[in-house]
Scaffold this active site. Sequence first.
Site, short mmCIF file in Angstrom:
data_model
loop_
_atom_site.label_atom_id
_atom_site.label_comp_id
_atom_site.label_asym_id
_atom_site.label_seq_id
_atom_site.Cartn_x
_atom_site.Cartn_y
_atom_site.Cartn_z
N THR A 294 -0.61 1.79 10.35
CA THR A 294 -1.58 2.62 9.62
C THR A 294 -3.03 2.34 10.00
O THR A 294 -3.90 3.20 9.80
CB THR A 294 -1.43 2.43 8.10
OG1 THR A 294 -1.65 1.05 7.77
CG2 THR A 294 -0.05 2.85 7.61
N SER B 248 -10.88 -5.47 4.96
CA SER B 248 -10.50 -6.73 4.30
C SER B 248 -11.71 -7.55 3.89
O SER B 248 -11.58 -8.71 3.51
CB SER B 248 -9.61 -7.55 5.25
OG SER B 248 -10.26 -7.71 6.51
N ASN C 274 -8.01 -4.88 11.73
CA ASN C 274 -8.96 -3.80 11.45
C ASN C 274 -10.38 -4.25 11.77
O ASN C 274 -11.19 -3.50 12.32
CB ASN C 274 -8.81 -3.39 9.99
CG ASN C 274 -9.92 -2.49 9.50
OD1 ASN C 274 -10.79 -2.93 8.77
ND2 ASN C 274 -9.90 -1.24 9.92
N SER D 191 -8.45 -10.48 11.06
CA SER D 191 -8.28 -9.08 10.66
C SER D 191 -8.18 -8.15 11.86
O SER D 191 -9.12 -8.05 12.65
CB SER D 191 -9.45 -8.65 9.76
OG SER D 191 -9.44 -7.26 9.57
N CYS E 150 0.85 -1.20 0.00
CA CYS E 150 0.00 0.00 0.00
C CYS E 150 0.88 1.25 0.00
O CYS E 150 1.87 1.32 0.75
CB CYS E 150 -0.89 -0.02 1.24
SG CYS E 150 -1.78 1.51 1.52
N GLU F 105 2.29 -5.83 8.78
CA GLU F 105 2.72 -4.45 8.54
C GLU F 105 3.78 -4.02 9.54
O GLU F 105 4.78 -3.40 9.18
CB GLU F 105 1.53 -3.48 8.62
CG GLU F 105 1.94 -2.05 8.34
CD GLU F 105 0.84 -1.02 8.62
OE1 GLU F 105 1.17 0.10 9.03
OE2 GLU F 105 -0.35 -1.35 8.41
#
Length: 286
Positions: free
Chosen positions: A168, A272, A229, A227, A96, A132
């Site tokens: 992020t 996702s 997020n 996930s 990304c 990440e």
Amino acid sequence: MTIEIDEGSGFCFGVTTAIKKAEEELAKGTRLYCLGDIVHNGMEVERLHEQGLITINHDDLRSLHGVKVLLRAHGEPPETYAIARKNNIEIIDATCPVVLALQRRIKRQYDANMESGKDAQIVIFGKRGHAEVLGLVGQTSSSAIVVEKVDDVERLDFSRDIYLYSQTTKSLDGFHQIIKYIQEHIHDGATFKSFDTICRQVANRMPNIASFAARHDLVLFVSGRKSSNGKVLFKECHSVNPRSYQIESPDEIDMAWFTDDVRTVGICGATSTPKWLMEQCLHRLR
């Protein structure tokens, strides 16, 4: 019963780009490997496996030669690129752009610290072991300190300079709590600088999803349980609407949840979560 899919849910820009690159390569008939699950969603991973995508881990990467490997949106540490060069592996880089910019920023700070001889601490607010975060820590020769919550910040040396960054996809509230704690404890003469590196496309989903959850009697939150997020967004959904249920697929929908007082149902998901999966849940309910 009214059913609404949240227009703001679904893949973020980085994930969309990674999947598009994978599909383009597979459409050419290319044998394509992906380092780690392309997205933290089992159903989408399975869909791409059926098209020919092969998921590998870092040990597998070391044994491959002369093949194509896609790097997903999360990004990778410099070591991964070094292995690829050594093994004549062609990298399809889908990191990304937001993550890539953050990696470069941390690398510049680390190099500056090395050149100046400063004994400064680079601190990353993020989840230990997350793909990440591993890529970010890799920019510092694994010297960066990862903090997951305010309690972890206590182990920093407040007499030394601190440069704080964030994964992020972390929450703004959590980041601001950590900034406040460091500001209150940093010693005179030591430098503290924080850099808000949280992706706004992700961060803005928090208030949006809270508003969405509040206007429905019941919420189906569709997300892979791996996930990060997804965990954050589902927690937000559930805090606003206790009748929020996390599911990975339409098969997990329990019709017992839908009592007579449920007039409106909201279907939403993580960065996702593919739109087609939320639509499958809608069709199942109908």
